[in-house]
Design an enzyme around this catalytic site. Sequence first.
Site, mmCIF file in Angstrom:
data_model
loop_
_atom_site.group_PDB
_atom_site.id
_atom_site.type_symbol
_atom_site.label_atom_id
_atom_site.label_comp_id
_atom_site.label_asym_id
_atom_site.label_seq_id
_atom_site.Cartn_x
_atom_site.Cartn_y
_atom_site.Cartn_z
ATOM 1 N N ASP A 2 22.120 27.054 -44.064
ATOM 2 C CA ASP A 2 20.989 27.738 -42.447
ATOM 3 C C ASP A 2 20.741 28.262 -42.703
ATOM 4 O OD1 ASP A 2 22.584 25.362 -40.474
ATOM 5 O OD2 ASP A 2 23.818 26.286 -40.330
ATOM 6 N N ASP A 8 25.027 38.288 -41.481
ATOM 7 C CA ASP A 8 25.631 37.062 -42.774
ATOM 8 C C ASP A 8 25.647 37.497 -43.775
ATOM 9 O OD1 ASP A 8 25.806 35.047 -40.937
ATOM 10 O OD2 ASP A 8 24.163 34.299 -40.778
ATOM 11 N N GLU A 31 29.900 30.243 -47.974
ATOM 12 C CA GLU A 31 28.788 29.500 -46.901
ATOM 13 C C GLU A 31 27.435 30.218 -47.644
ATOM 14 O OE1 GLU A 31 26.603 28.190 -44.054
ATOM 15 O OE2 GLU A 31 26.764 30.880 -44.641
ATOM 16 N N GLU A 32 27.702 31.611 -47.886
ATOM 17 C CA GLU A 32 26.465 31.960 -48.545
ATOM 18 C C GLU A 32 25.031 32.430 -49.186
ATOM 19 O OE1 GLU A 32 24.324 33.349 -45.435
ATOM 20 O OE2 GLU A 32 26.312 32.994 -43.994
ATOM 21 N N ASP A 52 33.295 31.403 -44.983
ATOM 22 C CA ASP A 52 32.526 31.626 -44.395
ATOM 23 C C ASP A 52 32.533 32.611 -43.792
ATOM 24 O OD1 ASP A 52 30.466 31.243 -42.726
ATOM 25 O OD2 ASP A 52 30.911 29.048 -41.629
ATOM 26 N N LEU A 54 30.474 34.255 -41.494
ATOM 27 C CA LEU A 54 30.029 35.390 -40.511
ATOM 28 C C LEU A 54 30.153 33.299 -39.889
ATOM 29 C CD1 LEU A 54 30.450 37.051 -38.361
ATOM 30 C CD2 LEU A 54 27.644 37.541 -38.751
ATOM 31 N N ASP A 55 31.023 32.843 -38.798
ATOM 32 C CA ASP A 55 30.662 31.706 -38.800
ATOM 33 C C ASP A 55 30.160 31.873 -37.035
ATOM 34 O OD1 ASP A 55 31.244 28.769 -37.977
ATOM 35 O OD2 ASP A 55 32.776 29.923 -36.471
ATOM 36 N N GLU A 212 35.191 25.298 -44.017
ATOM 37 C CA GLU A 212 35.406 25.119 -42.154
ATOM 38 C C GLU A 212 36.336 23.424 -41.944
ATOM 39 O OE1 GLU A 212 30.857 26.231 -41.148
ATOM 40 O OE2 GLU A 212 30.944 24.337 -41.869
#
Length: 269
Positions: A2, A8, A31-32, A52, A54-55, A212
């Site tokens: 994303d 983030d 996630e980043e 993650d 910053l979801d 997640e």
Amino acid sequence: GDSQKKLDVLSDEIMVNALYNSMVCAVLVSEERDDAIIVPEEHAGKYCVAFDPLDGSSNIDCNVSTGTIFAVWVKKTPGPPKAEDILQSGRETVCTGYCCYGSATELVISYGTGIQRYTLDPSLGEFVMSGDQMVLPSKPKLIYSINEGNYLTWDENMKRAVDGYRLHNPLYSARYVGSMVADVHRTLLYGGIYLYPADAAKGNGKLRLLYEGIPMAVIMEQAGGEASTGLFRGTIQPILDLIPTSIHEKVPVLIGSKQEVQYVLSHYK
């Protein structure tokens, strides 16, 4: 992945720096970041952490709740740390949880024997326990949470299940924030179901299994609920039984009160 927001990147850097220098971690998956972070053997501990940072970051600009999700495993193989060390099922986690940033900052965490809920007290600068051994309500609210804008991408069984919620008497309420932490937190407190099903054409979901799907599945099962993939790879199975094959693997997610998850799955039988 994303598209990234500035917050983030900052959230990722804060978490990576803290964990990398903790002397207790061996492998980090964010996630980043495209690749796993391997801690040098001389500084490595025994834990593998996926998170993650910053979801729900797509909601930052409109001031909607965001959060952090994490899962922790113990490194099982001898020798220097490697990315494969973290590819374990959700049944093997030693700690999972999430933080929710909204009108209050809350931490919900499980070590595999129940769930504790903590709320940040700004006057103390500490988290204070606000709930011990959390469970889903015995009389859950009639709530389903799903992005209905994706309706045309679902298989026919999922469409029929959601249509059943729309037409049910008494009426179900549709609640969807678009931040997994916020939607799951509400489901944990009020009951109901949260769904992000597979895309019928692509056969996969959007949510990531390691940081997640697995953490939220552990929390929901510990609360007395259920967490399923729905129809995924030709079969229906608990999320926690999946063994990841890559660090950013995607998975469909159906989690919530047992009766609601079973209702959706009944359309596949």
